[in-house]
Design a protein around this motif. Structure first.
Motif, PDB file in Angstrom:
ATOM      1  N   GLU A  22       9.625 -12.056 -10.893  1.00  0.00           N
ATOM      2  CA  GLU A  22       8.294 -11.312 -11.315  1.00  0.00           C
ATOM      3  C   GLU A  22       8.524 -10.143 -12.326  1.00  0.00           C
ATOM      4  O   GLU A  22       7.838 -10.077 -13.269  1.00  0.00           O
ATOM      5  N   THR A  23       9.419  -9.201 -11.797  1.00  0.00           N
ATOM      6  CA  THR A  23       9.423  -7.984 -12.474  1.00  0.00           C
ATOM      7  C   THR A  23      10.062  -8.301 -14.069  1.00  0.00           C
ATOM      8  O   THR A  23       9.674  -7.500 -15.049  1.00  0.00           O
ATOM      9  N   GLN A  24      11.089  -9.035 -14.141  1.00  0.00           N
ATOM     10  CA  GLN A  24      11.519  -9.247 -15.458  1.00  0.00           C
ATOM     11  C   GLN A  24      10.705 -10.222 -16.224  1.00  0.00           C
ATOM     12  O   GLN A  24      10.601 -10.102 -17.397  1.00  0.00           O
ATOM     13  N   LEU A  25      10.015 -11.208 -15.801  1.00  0.00           N
ATOM     14  CA  LEU A  25       9.085 -11.856 -16.657  1.00  0.00           C
ATOM     15  C   LEU A  25       7.964 -10.775 -17.272  1.00  0.00           C
ATOM     16  O   LEU A  25       7.470 -10.711 -18.019  1.00  0.00           O
ATOM     17  N   LYS A  26       7.368  -9.803 -16.081  1.00  0.00           N
ATOM     18  CA  LYS A  26       6.300  -8.834 -16.649  1.00  0.00           C
ATOM     19  C   LYS A  26       6.932  -8.063 -17.805  1.00  0.00           C
ATOM     20  O   LYS A  26       6.154  -7.764 -18.418  1.00  0.00           O
ATOM     21  N   ALA A  27       8.255  -7.633 -17.675  1.00  0.00           N
ATOM     22  CA  ALA A  27       8.556  -6.538 -18.712  1.00  0.00           C
ATOM     23  C   ALA A  27       8.490  -7.634 -19.942  1.00  0.00           C
ATOM     24  O   ALA A  27       8.405  -6.767 -20.942  1.00  0.00           O
ATOM     25  N   ASN A  63       2.040 -14.607  -8.140  1.00  0.00           N
ATOM     26  CA  ASN A  63       1.833 -13.252  -8.170  1.00  0.00           C
ATOM     27  C   ASN A  63       1.595 -12.563  -9.745  1.00  0.00           C
ATOM     28  O   ASN A  63       0.626 -11.934  -9.892  1.00  0.00           O
ATOM     29  N   LEU A  64       2.388 -13.173 -10.778  1.00  0.00           N
ATOM     30  CA  LEU A  64       1.924 -12.741 -12.100  1.00  0.00           C
ATOM     31  C   LEU A  64       0.521 -13.418 -12.624  1.00  0.00           C
ATOM     32  O   LEU A  64      -0.142 -12.667 -13.262  1.00  0.00           O
ATOM     33  N   GLU A  65      -0.066 -14.516 -11.959  1.00  0.00           N
ATOM     34  CA  GLU A  65      -1.077 -15.087 -12.285  1.00  0.00           C
ATOM     35  C   GLU A  65      -2.270 -14.113 -11.624  1.00  0.00           C
ATOM     36  O   GLU A  65      -3.248 -14.048 -12.307  1.00  0.00           O
ATOM     37  N   GLN A  66      -2.115 -13.813 -10.500  1.00  0.00           N
ATOM     38  CA  GLN A  66      -2.912 -13.062  -9.705  1.00  0.00           C
ATOM     39  C   GLN A  66      -3.175 -11.777 -10.355  1.00  0.00           C
ATOM     40  O   GLN A  66      -4.295 -11.125 -10.486  1.00  0.00           O
ATOM     41  N   HIS A  67      -2.124 -11.159 -11.032  1.00  0.00           N
ATOM     42  CA  HIS A  67      -2.320  -9.832 -11.694  1.00  0.00           C
ATOM     43  C   HIS A  67      -2.689  -9.977 -13.163  1.00  0.00           C
ATOM     44  O   HIS A  67      -2.723  -9.109 -14.038  1.00  0.00           O
ATOM     45  N   GLY A  68      -2.958 -11.045 -13.471  1.00  0.00           N
ATOM     46  CA  GLY A  68      -3.277 -11.624 -15.173  1.00  0.00           C
ATOM     47  C   GLY A  68      -2.392 -11.565 -16.253  1.00  0.00           C
ATOM     48  O   GLY A  68      -2.862 -11.665 -17.380  1.00  0.00           O
ATOM     49  N   TYR A  69      -1.100 -11.709 -15.821  1.00  0.00           N
ATOM     50  CA  TYR A  69      -0.156 -11.802 -16.651  1.00  0.00           C
ATOM     51  C   TYR A  69       0.254 -13.074 -17.401  1.00  0.00           C
ATOM     52  O   TYR A  69       0.484 -13.325 -18.431  1.00  0.00           O
ATOM     53  N   ALA A  81      -0.934 -14.875 -20.616  1.00  0.00           N
ATOM     54  CA  ALA A  81      -2.202 -14.519 -20.682  1.00  0.00           C
ATOM     55  C   ALA A  81      -2.070 -13.232 -21.830  1.00  0.00           C
ATOM     56  O   ALA A  81      -1.163 -12.565 -22.200  1.00  0.00           O
ATOM     57  N   GLU A  82      -3.359 -13.248 -22.394  1.00  0.00           N
ATOM     58  CA  GLU A  82      -3.517 -12.191 -23.363  1.00  0.00           C
ATOM     59  C   GLU A  82      -3.917 -10.798 -22.533  1.00  0.00           C
ATOM     60  O   GLU A  82      -4.665 -10.655 -21.485  1.00  0.00           O
TER      61      GLU A  82
END
Length: 132
Positions: A22-27, A63-69, A81-82
């Motif tokens: 999750e952290t690496q994808l978010k980055a 988790n990433l979808e829940q936070h809009g990523y 996501a945009e």
């Protein structure tokens, strides 16, 4: 390292694998390396590539979808996501602050002083500059 995404799992880390993913994808998303609309590998494909369980990758994606990523489109797949530019800047800052706070916490647990932590940080910045 994933063939599809530059994600590395550290089996020796105390950080759960789903959190590492999750952290690496978010980055990758927040930095713009994965722009909006980019198709992500399926949960099963990513799990297979990273040699981890489908449940683990599913949790990261949820988790990433829940936070809009990311967003999942039924029958089409999962996509980046945009993200609003202002939100992107805030997310970058928060991600860096979170990691630095953890480093400070660990340093203090080893009885490092503020000056020692600052010196280490400066050394690491200089080392990082050599690779840029």
């Amino acid at each position: 390292m994933s063939e599809l995404l530059p994600i590395t799992i550290n089996e020796n880390s105390r950080t759960p694998i789903y959190d590492q993913i999750e952290t690496q994808l978010k980055a990758l998303i927040v930095s713009g390396k994965l722009p909006a609309g980019t198709a992500l590998p399926s949960i099963r494909k990513l799990a297979s590539t990273l040699s981890c369980s489908v449940i683990t990758t599913r949790r990261s994606y949820q988790n990433l979808e829940q936070h809009g990523y990311i967003k999942t489109v039924q029958g089409k797949g999962t996509f980046v996501a945009e993200i609003d530019i202002e939100d992107q800047d805030i997310q970058k800052q928060e991600a860096v602050k979170e990691v630095l706070s953890e480093a400070i916490r660990i340093g203090k647990s080893y009885q490092y002083s503020h000056d020692e932590l600052s010196r280490l940080f400066q050394e690491l910045l200089k080392e990082a500059d050599q690779y840029d």
